[in-house]
Design a protein around this motif. Structure first.
Motif, short mmCIF file in Angstrom:
data_model
loop_
_atom_site.label_atom_id
_atom_site.label_comp_id
_atom_site.label_asym_id
_atom_site.label_seq_id
_atom_site.Cartn_x
_atom_site.Cartn_y
_atom_site.Cartn_z
N ALA A 1 1.25 2.14 -30.57
CA ALA A 1 2.24 3.18 -30.30
C ALA A 1 3.61 2.54 -30.05
O ALA A 1 4.64 3.02 -30.57
N LEU A 2 3.63 1.45 -29.28
CA LEU A 2 4.91 0.79 -28.97
C LEU A 2 5.50 0.16 -30.23
O LEU A 2 6.71 0.23 -30.47
N THR B 1 8.29 11.41 -12.41
CA THR B 1 9.25 11.87 -13.41
C THR B 1 9.95 10.64 -13.97
O THR B 1 10.63 9.97 -13.21
N PRO B 2 9.86 10.29 -15.29
CA PRO B 2 8.98 10.95 -16.25
C PRO B 2 7.51 10.60 -15.97
O PRO B 2 7.24 9.64 -15.27
N GLN B 3 6.61 11.40 -16.54
CA GLN B 3 5.19 11.09 -16.40
C GLN B 3 4.89 9.75 -17.07
O GLN B 3 5.44 9.43 -18.11
N VAL B 4 4.01 8.98 -16.45
CA VAL B 4 3.75 7.61 -16.92
C VAL B 4 2.56 7.58 -17.89
O VAL B 4 1.49 8.12 -17.60
N SER B 5 2.77 6.94 -19.05
CA SER B 5 1.70 6.73 -20.03
C SER B 5 0.65 5.81 -19.42
O SER B 5 0.98 4.85 -18.72
N VAL B 6 -0.62 6.10 -19.69
CA VAL B 6 -1.67 5.28 -19.07
C VAL B 6 -2.71 4.81 -20.08
O VAL B 6 -2.87 5.40 -21.15
N THR C 1 -11.73 2.00 -23.24
CA THR C 1 -10.55 2.58 -22.62
C THR C 1 -9.78 3.35 -23.69
O THR C 1 -9.91 3.07 -24.89
N ILE C 2 -8.97 4.34 -23.27
CA ILE C 2 -8.14 5.07 -24.24
C ILE C 2 -6.71 5.16 -23.73
O ILE C 2 -6.46 5.19 -22.52
N PHE C 3 -5.78 5.17 -24.69
CA PHE C 3 -4.36 5.25 -24.36
C PHE C 3 -3.92 6.71 -24.33
O PHE C 3 -4.25 7.49 -25.23
N ILE C 4 -3.19 7.10 -23.29
CA ILE C 4 -2.67 8.47 -23.17
C ILE C 4 -1.14 8.38 -23.10
O ILE C 4 -0.58 7.88 -22.13
N ALA C 5 -0.47 8.82 -24.20
CA ALA C 5 0.99 8.70 -24.29
C ALA C 5 1.68 9.82 -23.51
O ALA C 5 1.28 10.97 -23.59
N ARG C 6 2.67 9.43 -22.70
CA ARG C 6 3.50 10.42 -21.98
C ARG C 6 4.97 10.00 -22.11
O ARG C 6 5.28 9.06 -22.84
N ILE D 1 7.21 6.37 -22.48
CA ILE D 1 7.49 5.50 -23.63
C ILE D 1 8.40 6.24 -24.61
O ILE D 1 8.31 7.46 -24.78
N GLY D 2 9.32 5.49 -25.23
CA GLY D 2 10.26 6.07 -26.18
C GLY D 2 10.66 5.03 -27.20
O GLY D 2 10.20 3.88 -27.14
N PRO D 3 11.50 5.41 -28.16
CA PRO D 3 11.93 4.47 -29.20
C PRO D 3 12.68 3.29 -28.57
O PRO D 3 13.37 3.44 -27.57
N MET D 4 12.54 2.11 -29.19
CA MET D 4 13.20 0.91 -28.68
C MET D 4 14.72 1.10 -28.72
O MET D 4 15.28 1.54 -29.72
#
Lengths: 354, 354
Positions: free
Chosen positions: A173-174, A283-288, A340-345, A348-351
Motif C-alpha cells: 500500500a505504501l 484523529t486521523p484514525q491510525v492504519s493497523v 496478520t492483515i493490514f487495515i488502511a485508514r 497513510i497518504g501519498p508520498m
C-alpha cells in the motif's frame, strides 16, 4: 414460557438435531458455511443451552480455563473476551486467569484449575518449561497454546500469529502511494519473540520488495526519551512512512510528530501493529496491522473442543478413557498460523516530496 | 532447595508468625504501615505459600471468583488485574469471568462458580436484580459488589467510586490557572449511572465554586459526528478548559482540537476521567481524574476476605457454620466510597486570552 429446543433449530435449519448438537459442541467435521449457518440460526432463534435440561441428560456444563500473561494488555484482553464469547455461545463456561509474566503465578493458576471441575485449557504460556505446565500435559488435560509455545512440549497444539502477510500488505500500500523510505520502530528491551519476528519480517520483505530503498530499523529501548531519539533517527533518514512494531511507541511518537508540525497522513504516513480501540479514536484514525486476536481466539477454542471431543469419543468407543499420551500423540505438531492483515485508514497518504 | 517459611519472615520483620499469617490471609486488624511492611518482607524474601505445606495442614488454597462486565474496558481490566495480584500475594487463587453486559451470561458464570470449589466472589454486577445474583446471596457465598450495586440486595457490601473529590480538585486547579469557562462532556446514550453521577457532581460543584461563570455541559450521543458537533458547541461557549466524563470522547476530541490548530495545554486545557495508559502516552500527557481502580480492587478484596473470615470464625466458635443470613446481616448496609483524585499533567495550562 416456551423454550426453543435443539429440535426446533434443526427443523428450521434443515439439518438433523445431531448436527446442531455436534456443531454446538465443536464436534464433527462440517464446512465453515454449514457451521456458520447453524450457529446463526441458534442465535437468531434465541436457543439457550438449558442447564436443567443438561442436568436431566446427565451432560453437565463443560468448563474451559483460559490463561493469559496480562489482562491490562488490550491484545490479550480482546483475545480472552473473544474466546469467552465463543465458548458461551456453545454453552461452555469459562474460568479466566492472568499471571503478570510470572512463572510461579502461571503454575499456581494451573494447579488451581486442575483442582476444579475443568475440561480443558487454552493458555498463552511463559515461553519456558515449568513444572506447572508440564504437570498439565502429563495429567492429560486437553490443552492448547495460543500466541506463544513452550520449547519441548511439542505434543500441544498451538495457534501462532504470522506477521508476514500484514507487513507485506502495508508495504504494498505504501509503495503504491510512492513511498520509498519506510522506517520500522522496534523495542528490543521487551525481549519479545513476537516483536523480533515482526522486525525480521520487515527486514526480509523490504529487501525483497524495495531492494533499492533506504528502510532503517530504529530501536526504542525505553519510554519517552528513547522515543524522541528514535524519531530524530527516522527524520535523519528522511523516511516518509513508519511502521511501528509495538503500539505504545506509535501512540507517543505520533504525538511527537504532531508537535513537530508534521501532518499525519500527509507529511508522514503511519502504520502500527495491534488493532486496538485507541487507533480508531485518534484523529486521523491510525492504519493497523491486525493480529486478528478474535480469529486466534476462535481457532484456539476450536482446537481445545476437538481435543475434548476426541477424548470423549475414545471413552465412548472403548468404554475406557484414552491415555493422555494417546490423546496428545494424535495431535503431534499441530500448528495453525493465523495471518496478520493490514487495515488502511487516514494515517497513510501519498508520498510528499519535501 | 530450602524454602522461606512464615517463621523466617516473622523473625526478620520482628513480628509473630501469627501476625504474618493473619496479614497474608487478610485477617486481623493491623495498621496500613505494618501490613505494607510485612507484605514487602514476604515479597523481598521470596516467601511462596506452598501448596504441599497447605495440604499437610489441611488448609486448602482458597479461591475467589471475580466477575466484571467487560475485560476489553481498560478500567475493569485494571481493576480485575489488581484484585488478582492482591489475592495472589495472600496465597489465594482467582477465577475471572466477564459477561459483556448480558444478564444471562452473568448468571451463567455465577452458576458455574457455585459448582466449583469457591470461597467468595467480588462482582461488578448488572444493575438489575437477576435470579443468578439472588441465588448467590441466598446460598450464602461471601459476596462483595464493586463499582455498581443491585437494587434490593442491601445486605451485600459494596465499594463505590465518588466522583466529587476529583472534579473539585480539577476545578480548583483550573480556577487557579485563570479558567472561568469550563465545559463538561457527557455521553447520555451509554445510560451509565456512573457517568450521570459525574455530570451531576460537575453541575453542583461549578454552581458552588464558580457561580458567575459559564460552564456548559454538552452531550455526545454517538461517535465521530456527535463529537465534532460537541466541540462546535464548546467553542461557541468560548470555553478555555474541558472535563471529559467518558475517556473515548476525550481521545477523539483532543485529535479534533489539534486538527483545528488548538494547542492542548495552551489554547485549551483538557482533563479526562479514567487513568488509562494511553493518556500517559499521548503528547502532551493528559491530566486525569482517577477512579483509583487499584484501590477499589484492594478494598473489594479486603471486604470479601473479612466475610470469608467471619464465616470461618463462626464455624470455629460454634462448631457449626453460621447461616448465610446471619453472616450477611452483620454486614448490612456496609458501603465504602473510594474518592477519585485529580492528577495534573501537561494538558492543562494558564488560561489564554483569545
Amino acid at each position: 414460557m416456551t423454550y426453543v429446543t435443539i429440535r426446533d433449530v434443526a427443523e428450521r435449519a434443515g439439518v438433523s438435531p445431531t448436527t446442531v448438537s455436534q456443531i454446538l459442541h465443536g464436534k464433527g467435521r462440517f464446512s465453515r458455511k454449514t457451521r456458520d449457518f447453524v450457529l446463526s440460526m441458534v442465535k437468531s432463534m434465541g436457543y439457550v443451552p438449558d442447564s436443567r435440561a443438561r442436568a436431566m441428560r446427565s451432560d453437565p456444563v463443560k468448563t474451559v480455563g483460559l490463561l493469559v500473561p496480562d489482562l491490562r494488555n488490550a491484545y490479550f484482553a480482546d483475545m480472552v473476551a473473544s474466546m469467552e464469547e465463543e465458548l458461551y455461545a456453545r454453552g461452555i463456561s469459562t474460568l479466566i486467569g492472568s499471571f503478570g509474566e510470572d512463572s510461579a503465578r502461571q503454575d499456581s493458576f494451573l494447579r488451581n484449575i486442575m483442582g476444579q471441575r475443568i475440561d480443558g485449557a487454552i493458555v498463552v504460556p511463559k515461553g519456558v518449561p515449568t513444572h506447572g505446565i508440564e504437570d498439565v500435559v502429563r495429567w492429560g488435560l486437553p490443552l492448547v497454546f495460543v500466541d506463544r509455545r513452550v520449547p519441548g512440549l511439542t505434543s500441544v497444539p498451538y495457534i501462532v500469529s504470522d506477521p508476514g502477510q500484514g507487513i507485506r500488505q502495508a508495504l504494498q500500500a505504501l509503495y503504491r502511494k510512492g513511498h520509498r523510505r519506510v522506517g520500522f520502530v522496534s523495542h528490543s528491551s521487551l525481549a519479545s519473540t513476537t516483536l523480533y519476528e515482526r522486525e525480521s519480517a520487515f527486514r526480509e520483505l523490504t529487501a525483497e520488495m524495495m531492494p533499492d530503498c533506504d528502510c532503517p530499523v530504529v530501536d526504542c529501548e525505553g519510554e519517552y526519551d528513547s522515543r524522541v531519539a528514535g524519531l530524530d533517527v527516522l527524520m535523519a533518514h528522511h523516511v516518509t512512512a513508519v511502521i511501528f512494531g509495538y503500539s505504545p511507541d506509535a501512540i507517543t511518537m505520533i504525538g511527537l510528530m504532531q508537535k513537530r508540525q508534521l501532518v499525519i497522513g500527509a507529511d508522514i504516513s503511519v502504520v502500527s501493529f495491534d488493532d486496538i480501540e485507541v487507533f480508531r479514536l485518534m484523529t486521523p484514525q491510525v492504519s493497523v496491522i491486525s493480529q486478528q486476536a478474535q480469529e486466534m481466539g476462535r481457532r484456539g477454542v476450536r482446537e481445545v473442543l476437538e481435543l475434548i471431543g476426541a477424548r470423549e469419543d475414545a471413552a465412548d468407543d472403548d468404554g475406557k478413557v484414552a491415555s493422555p499420551q494417546e490423546a496428545n500423540d494424535s495431535m503431534e505438531r499441530h500448528m495453525v498460523a493465523i495471518p496478520t492483515i493490514f487495515i488502511a485508514r487516514d494515517s497513510i497518504g501519498p508520498m510528499h516530496r519535501n
